[in-house]
Motif scaffolding. Structure first.
Motif, mmCIF file in Angstrom:
data_model
loop_
_atom_site.group_PDB
_atom_site.id
_atom_site.type_symbol
_atom_site.label_atom_id
_atom_site.label_comp_id
_atom_site.label_asym_id
_atom_site.label_seq_id
_atom_site.Cartn_x
_atom_site.Cartn_y
_atom_site.Cartn_z
ATOM 1 N N SER A 113 34.183 32.796 30.940
ATOM 2 C CA SER A 113 33.731 33.800 31.955
ATOM 3 C C SER A 113 35.060 34.415 32.761
ATOM 4 N N GLU A 114 34.802 35.706 33.438
ATOM 5 C CA GLU A 114 35.601 36.031 34.473
ATOM 6 C C GLU A 114 34.979 36.354 35.578
ATOM 7 N N ASP A 115 35.590 36.252 36.765
ATOM 8 C CA ASP A 115 35.173 37.030 37.907
ATOM 9 C C ASP A 115 36.166 37.066 38.859
ATOM 10 N N ALA A 116 35.980 37.744 40.117
ATOM 11 C CA ALA A 116 36.964 37.911 41.339
ATOM 12 C C ALA A 116 37.043 36.486 41.889
ATOM 13 N N GLY A 117 38.075 36.103 42.233
ATOM 14 C CA GLY A 117 38.148 34.699 42.864
ATOM 15 C C GLY A 117 39.305 34.607 44.035
ATOM 16 N N GLY B 153 46.564 44.242 43.281
ATOM 17 C CA GLY B 153 47.555 44.871 42.537
ATOM 18 C C GLY B 153 47.552 45.004 40.919
ATOM 19 N N GLY B 154 47.754 46.172 40.425
ATOM 20 C CA GLY B 154 47.994 46.256 38.936
ATOM 21 C C GLY B 154 46.491 46.308 38.325
ATOM 22 N N SER B 155 46.629 46.217 36.985
ATOM 23 C CA SER B 155 45.505 46.209 36.338
ATOM 24 C C SER B 155 44.508 44.973 36.404
ATOM 25 N N THR B 156 45.140 43.805 36.976
ATOM 26 C CA THR B 156 44.427 42.648 37.150
ATOM 27 C C THR B 156 43.624 42.861 38.684
ATOM 28 N N GLY B 157 44.193 43.581 39.612
ATOM 29 C CA GLY B 157 43.551 43.885 41.006
ATOM 30 C C GLY B 157 42.499 44.990 40.679
ATOM 31 N N THR B 158 42.759 45.651 39.762
ATOM 32 C CA THR B 158 41.576 46.628 39.441
ATOM 33 C C THR B 158 40.315 46.088 38.796
ATOM 34 N N LYS B 159 40.537 44.887 37.854
ATOM 35 C CA LYS B 159 39.456 44.025 37.407
ATOM 36 C C LYS B 159 38.696 43.305 38.598
ATOM 37 N N GLU C 222 38.464 44.308 41.626
ATOM 38 C CA GLU C 222 37.844 45.384 42.569
ATOM 39 C C GLU C 222 36.425 45.608 41.759
ATOM 40 N N LYS C 223 36.623 45.700 40.514
ATOM 41 C CA LYS C 223 35.309 46.168 39.706
ATOM 42 C C LYS C 223 34.302 45.077 39.553
ATOM 43 N N PHE C 224 34.975 43.801 39.508
ATOM 44 C CA PHE C 224 33.785 42.555 39.892
ATOM 45 C C PHE C 224 33.167 42.616 41.230
#
Length: 311
Positions: A32-36, A60-66, A68-70
């Motif tokens: 799984s993935e989530d903001a941490g 920052g970057g595309s990882t930061g965007t992910k 924020e979406k989480f």
């Protein structure tokens, strides 16, 4: 409102396997993935307990965007300041026996101008806060005294602070007298430059750390609970024995529940009990999961807190 500040958040990737062994294969059972990040985890716990929280962070970057979406789906408000460099990704691998490996990237460099913007972001919301939780490591290039500046800002606004960090950032921040710090066993050893093994050494450690500047200290000892020292007494909190599946994140849960309880005007001892209960309940869950209020309360009732007397 309890404001959490995470300067070095991460995209947390969690993998559960059947077993962790050297020089042999393991089979992935789930991922799984989530903001941490420690502050984000704290906000997640506080929100699930019904508390009001705001998570401040960088992205920052595309990882930061992910990330924020989480967070947009998390249910609690979060405000991310965009930075130039890519946010980090962390990997946790755990098995059914509770063995866990945590692999963290060190995080992106943050420029001096971006640090000023971050300071102003905290400054803009601190007036609405009762507590500021400053959580996690400092990324490369960030001066070790940056947390000290935030604690000083909070103190000027009569906002209490909980600091959960390590290394030079912790050493410098103690100069600003945070309200509470929550080092774990290894972080306390690094801070004091000493090996801590016995109960008497733990008791001496909280006294020494408090003398370095913190108003209160909670030394988290995992399955052994915690030793704490406030202005009035020394406390020992012993949790019940549980089958721990994943202890990663239990310290974040402990800190969050402690602040949540203090914000509800509980005594220091009772807030410590809530913290240890929530951390223990979270360790029972697989992967990076956190106990909800009902799960935490069940363990909270079984935590023994004893006053040991001022030393």
């Amino acid at each position: 409102m309890i404001v959490t500040f995470t300067i070095n958040p991460a995209l947390d990737r969690t993998v559960s396997v059947d077993r962790l062994v050297f020089e042999d294969r393991a089979y992935i059972q789930s991922r799984s993935e989530d903001a941490g990040g420690r502050g984000i985890n704290a906000s997640r716990v506080i929100h699930s307990f019904g508390g009001k929280t705001l998570a401040l962070l960088t992205a920052g970057g595309s990882t930061g965007t992910k990330i924020e979406k989480f967070l947009a789906k998390s249910g609690f408000p979060a405000e991310a300041m965009r930075i130039k460099n890519e946010s980090r990704t962390n990997l946790t691998i755990s098995d059914r026996q509770g063995l866990t490996i945590k692999l963290n990237e060190i995080g992106p460099p943050i420029s001096a101008d971006e640090l000023k913007q971050l300071y102003h972001l905290v400054e803009a919301v601190i007036g609405k806060a009762s507590w500021l939780m400053i959580c996690g490591s400092l990324p490369p290039s960030v001066p070790p005294h940056f947390y000290c500046e935030l604690i000083t800002l909070a103190r000027k606004r009569n906002v209490k602070t909980l600091l959960d960090t390590d290394g030079e950032a912790l050493v410098h921040a103690l100069e600003a007298r945070p309200s509470v710090i929550t080092p774990n066993h290894q972080e306390a050893e690094r801070l004091l430059g000493a090996v801590l093994i016995t109960r008497s050494q733990f008791l001496e450690a909280v006294d020494r750390i408090r003398a370095m500047g913190a108003e209160s200290v909670i030394l988290s000892l995992g399955s052994r609970g915690a030793i704490a020292r406030d202005a009035h007494d020394t406390w020992e909190a012993i949790p019940p024995r549980v089958d721990a599946l994943s202890p990663i994140g239990a310290g974040d849960a402990m800190a969050a529940a402690f602040v949540w309880a203090m914000d509800r005007k509980k005594t220091f001892a009772d807030a410590l009990r809530w913290g240890v209960g929530t951390g223990t309940a979270s360790a029972k869950l697989p992967g990076m999961q956190f106990a909800n209020l009902a799960q935490a309360k069940e363990i909270y009732k079984r935590v023994e807190v004893t006053a040991l007397g001022a030393r």
